[in-house]
Design a protein around this motif. Structure first.
Motif, PDB file in Angstrom:
ATOM      1  N   ASN A 156      -4.074   6.722  -3.079  1.00 41.15           N
ATOM      2  CA  ASN A 156      -5.510   6.604  -3.383  1.00 41.15           C
ATOM      3  C   ASN A 156      -5.799   5.356  -4.211  1.00 41.15           C
ATOM      4  N   GLN A 157      -4.962   5.104  -5.231  1.00 37.50           N
ATOM      5  CA  GLN A 157      -5.183   3.925  -6.065  1.00 37.50           C
ATOM      6  C   GLN A 157      -5.025   2.649  -5.249  1.00 37.50           C
ATOM      7  N   TRP A 158      -3.984   2.582  -4.428  1.00 39.16           N
ATOM      8  CA  TRP A 158      -3.755   1.378  -3.641  1.00 39.16           C
ATOM      9  C   TRP A 158      -4.876   1.169  -2.625  1.00 39.16           C
ATOM     10  N   SER A 159      -5.327   2.241  -1.983  1.00 37.42           N
ATOM     11  CA  SER A 159      -6.418   2.149  -1.014  1.00 37.42           C
ATOM     12  C   SER A 159      -7.685   1.607  -1.683  1.00 37.42           C
ATOM     13  N   LYS A 160      -7.934   2.034  -2.891  1.00 37.92           N
ATOM     14  CA  LYS A 160      -9.113   1.607  -3.641  1.00 37.92           C
ATOM     15  C   LYS A 160      -9.003   0.145  -4.079  1.00 37.92           C
ATOM     16  N   ASN A 161      -7.811  -0.285  -4.468  1.00 34.51           N
ATOM     17  CA  ASN A 161      -7.640  -1.591  -5.114  1.00 34.51           C
ATOM     18  C   ASN A 161      -7.102  -2.697  -4.225  1.00 34.51           C
ATOM     19  N   LYS A 162      -6.492  -2.351  -3.093  1.00 34.45           N
ATOM     20  CA  LYS A 162      -5.696  -3.343  -2.356  1.00 34.45           C
ATOM     21  C   LYS A 162      -6.484  -4.578  -1.945  1.00 34.45           C
ATOM     22  N   GLU A 163      -7.706  -4.395  -1.458  1.00 31.34           N
ATOM     23  CA  GLU A 163      -8.482  -5.548  -0.993  1.00 31.34           C
ATOM     24  C   GLU A 163      -8.739  -6.536  -2.128  1.00 31.34           C
ATOM     25  N   GLU A 164      -9.195  -6.012  -3.268  1.00 33.91           N
ATOM     26  CA  GLU A 164      -9.465  -6.885  -4.412  1.00 33.91           C
ATOM     27  C   GLU A 164      -8.171  -7.481  -4.965  1.00 33.91           C
ATOM     28  N   ALA A 165      -7.142  -6.653  -5.096  1.00 37.87           N
ATOM     29  CA  ALA A 165      -5.884  -7.116  -5.694  1.00 37.87           C
ATOM     30  C   ALA A 165      -5.239  -8.212  -4.850  1.00 37.87           C
ATOM     31  N   LEU A 166      -5.199  -8.026  -3.536  1.00 36.53           N
ATOM     32  CA  LEU A 166      -4.576  -9.020  -2.660  1.00 36.53           C
ATOM     33  C   LEU A 166      -5.419 -10.291  -2.574  1.00 36.53           C
ATOM     34  N   LYS A 167      -6.729 -10.150  -2.701  1.00 39.30           N
ATOM     35  CA  LYS A 167      -7.600 -11.332  -2.745  1.00 39.30           C
ATOM     36  C   LYS A 167      -7.309 -12.152  -4.002  1.00 39.30           C
ATOM     37  N   HIS A 168      -7.186 -11.473  -5.142  1.00 39.95           N
ATOM     38  CA  HIS A 168      -6.826 -12.165  -6.392  1.00 39.95           C
ATOM     39  C   HIS A 168      -5.462 -12.844  -6.250  1.00 39.95           C
ATOM     40  N   LEU A 169      -4.528 -12.134  -5.641  1.00 39.02           N
ATOM     41  CA  LEU A 169      -3.173 -12.670  -5.491  1.00 39.02           C
ATOM     42  C   LEU A 169      -3.193 -13.968  -4.681  1.00 39.02           C
ATOM     43  N   LYS A 170      -3.981 -13.980  -3.616  1.00 37.70           N
ATOM     44  CA  LYS A 170      -4.084 -15.198  -2.796  1.00 37.70           C
ATOM     45  C   LYS A 170      -4.774 -16.319  -3.575  1.00 37.70           C
ATOM     46  N   ASN A 171      -5.819 -15.980  -4.332  1.00 43.95           N
ATOM     47  CA  ASN A 171      -6.527 -17.002  -5.098  1.00 43.95           C
ATOM     48  C   ASN A 171      -5.650 -17.595  -6.199  1.00 43.95           C
ATOM     49  N   ILE A 172      -4.803 -16.767  -6.788  1.00 43.60           N
ATOM     50  CA  ILE A 172      -3.926 -17.248  -7.859  1.00 43.60           C
ATOM     51  C   ILE A 172      -2.801 -18.123  -7.307  1.00 43.60           C
ATOM     52  N   THR A 173      -2.225 -17.708  -6.181  1.00 45.85           N
ATOM     53  CA  THR A 173      -1.014 -18.367  -5.684  1.00 45.85           C
ATOM     54  C   THR A 173      -1.241 -19.327  -4.520  1.00 45.85           C
ATOM     55  N   GLY A 174      -2.332 -19.133  -3.791  1.00 42.61           N
ATOM     56  CA  GLY A 174      -2.537 -19.927  -2.583  1.00 42.61           C
ATOM     57  C   GLY A 174      -1.677 -19.475  -1.416  1.00 42.61           C
ATOM     58  N   ILE A 175      -0.971 -18.354  -1.575  1.00 43.55           N
ATOM     59  CA  ILE A 175      -0.078 -17.848  -0.523  1.00 43.55           C
ATOM     60  C   ILE A 175      -0.857 -16.900   0.388  1.00 43.55           C
ATOM     61  N   THR A 176      -0.792 -17.159   1.692  1.00 49.59           N
ATOM     62  CA  THR A 176      -1.418 -16.268   2.669  1.00 49.59           C
ATOM     63  C   THR A 176      -0.455 -15.145   3.018  1.00 49.59           C
ATOM     64  N   LEU A 177      -0.932 -13.928   2.926  1.00 49.20           N
ATOM     65  CA  LEU A 177      -0.077 -12.781   3.231  1.00 49.20           C
ATOM     66  C   LEU A 177       0.250 -12.745   4.721  1.00 49.20           C
ATOM     67  N   PRO A 178       1.509 -12.510   5.072  1.00 51.59           N
ATOM     68  CA  PRO A 178       1.903 -12.463   6.490  1.00 51.59           C
ATOM     69  C   PRO A 178       1.557 -11.114   7.115  1.00 51.59           C
ATOM     70  N   ASP A 179       1.642 -11.051   8.434  1.00 47.95           N
ATOM     71  CA  ASP A 179       1.565  -9.755   9.123  1.00 47.95           C
ATOM     72  C   ASP A 179       2.892  -9.043   8.893  1.00 47.95           C
ATOM     73  N   ALA A 180       2.877  -8.044   8.051  1.00 46.51           N
ATOM     74  CA  ALA A 180       4.124  -7.348   7.705  1.00 46.51           C
ATOM     75  C   ALA A 180       3.794  -5.978   7.124  1.00 46.51           C
ATOM     76  N   THR A 181       4.724  -5.069   7.289  1.00 42.81           N
ATOM     77  CA  THR A 181       4.617  -3.748   6.669  1.00 42.81           C
ATOM     78  C   THR A 181       5.833  -3.536   5.778  1.00 42.81           C
ATOM     79  N   LEU A 182       5.587  -3.295   4.502  1.00 42.50           N
ATOM     80  CA  LEU A 182       6.659  -2.971   3.574  1.00 42.50           C
ATOM     81  C   LEU A 182       6.635  -1.467   3.322  1.00 42.50           C
ATOM     82  N   THR A 183       7.799  -0.847   3.377  1.00 46.48           N
ATOM     83  CA  THR A 183       7.902   0.573   3.038  1.00 46.48           C
ATOM     84  C   THR A 183       8.148   0.698   1.543  1.00 46.48           C
ATOM     85  N   VAL A 184       7.328   1.521   0.899  1.00 44.74           N
ATOM     86  CA  VAL A 184       7.475   1.781  -0.536  1.00 44.74           C
ATOM     87  C   VAL A 184       7.979   3.210  -0.700  1.00 44.74           C
TER      88      VAL A 184
END
Length: 267
Positions: A108-136
């Motif tokens: 639930n937390q990740w579903s709520k935050n992922k869009e904003e968090a990953l957007k911040h991550l890209k803005n901070i690093t300039g790294i584009t996230l690849p098409d990938a699935t990580l198992t947690v």
């Protein structure tokens, strides 16, 4: 599309419960003491605690390769039988259910935050996230677990108490950064310090709309062993952020410049 898939691996969960018993309350510690009473050798094999001593002692008792392997195989067969029984124990079933409840909270937390968090991550690093699935693979939140297991597995293991707002989101992004930098050839200690500046600090503050570096309420942020290095990098880091508001600059270029300026760091 980049995705995290959350699961529970019973074997890994059990091994971490035995290995990290100091973080558990009295009732949950019963798993470790129960295993010890049933079979000391199984405890050594499954927990990894004193594993080198156990294997060495086994080799001293069996000095021929054949008898050593036979003795080890016998111990492993015993461990297999005990592990199956342990999964049916009342203590483990309770912990497993609590971990399943924790999984729902994390999803639930990740579903709520992922869009904003990953957007911040890209803005901070300039790294584009690849098409990938990580198992947690999640473990019980009483434990301390957070690791990216390398490019051969592309697996994250995680479990921790929610010490402050969006804690899990921040540290999942920390492990995602290890995934994104898995092929980085520069100094790994410097890189880890930079990942803490990115996620543990800058991302945390952006997500929570407040805060300061290295401190969140009563909690110190990041590894103590890296803090001196991070403070050394901090002026250059802030300069990088000021010049990188739209994520156009390359984090990898910045990290390589850090390596050149401060060299390889041995802590």
């Amino acid at each position: 599309m980049f995705k995290l898939k959350f699961e529970i691996n019973k074997i890994y969960l059990y091994l971490q419960l035995i290995k990290q018993a100091e973080f558990l309350d009295k009732n949950k510690k019963l798993l470790g003491s129960s295993l010890w009473k049933k079979s000391e050798s199984t405890y050594y094999i499954l927990s990894g605690i004193y594993y080198n001593w156990f294997i060495s002692s086994l080799s001293l008792e069996n000095r021929e390769i054949k008898t050593f392997i036979q003795a080890l195989s016998k111990k492993i067969k015993i461990a297999e039988k005990i592990l199956k029984k342990e999964f049916q124990s009342r203590e483990f079933k309770k912990i497993y259910q609590e971990t399943k409840n924790y999984k729902k909270e994390i999803e639930n937390q990740w579903s709520k935050n992922k869009e904003e968090a990953l957007k911040h991550l890209k803005n901070i690093t300039g790294i584009t996230l690849p098409d990938a699935t990580l198992t947690v693979y999640l473990v019980h939140p009483a434990l301390h677990n957070g690791r990216y297991w390398g490019k051969k597995l592309n697996i994250i293991t995680y479990g921790h108490s929610e010490d402050w707002q969006n804690y899990t989101t921040v540290y999942l992004c920390h492990e995602i950064m290890h995934f994104l930098t898995k092929n980085y050839s520069g100094d790994k200690t410097n890189l880890h310090a930079l990942i803490e500046l990115i996620c543990d600090n800058e991302l945390r503050i952006r997500l929570n709309k407040n805060g300061k570096y290295f401190q969140e309420r009563k909690f110190k942020i990041g590894h103590k062993s890296l803090r001196k290095l991070e403070k050394q990098i901090l002026p250059q880091w802030h300069k990088y952020l000021r010049e990188n508001k739209n994520g156009k600059n390359s984090f990898f270029t910045f990290s390589k410049n850090i390596d050149k300026k401060i060299g390889s760091t041995v802590l």
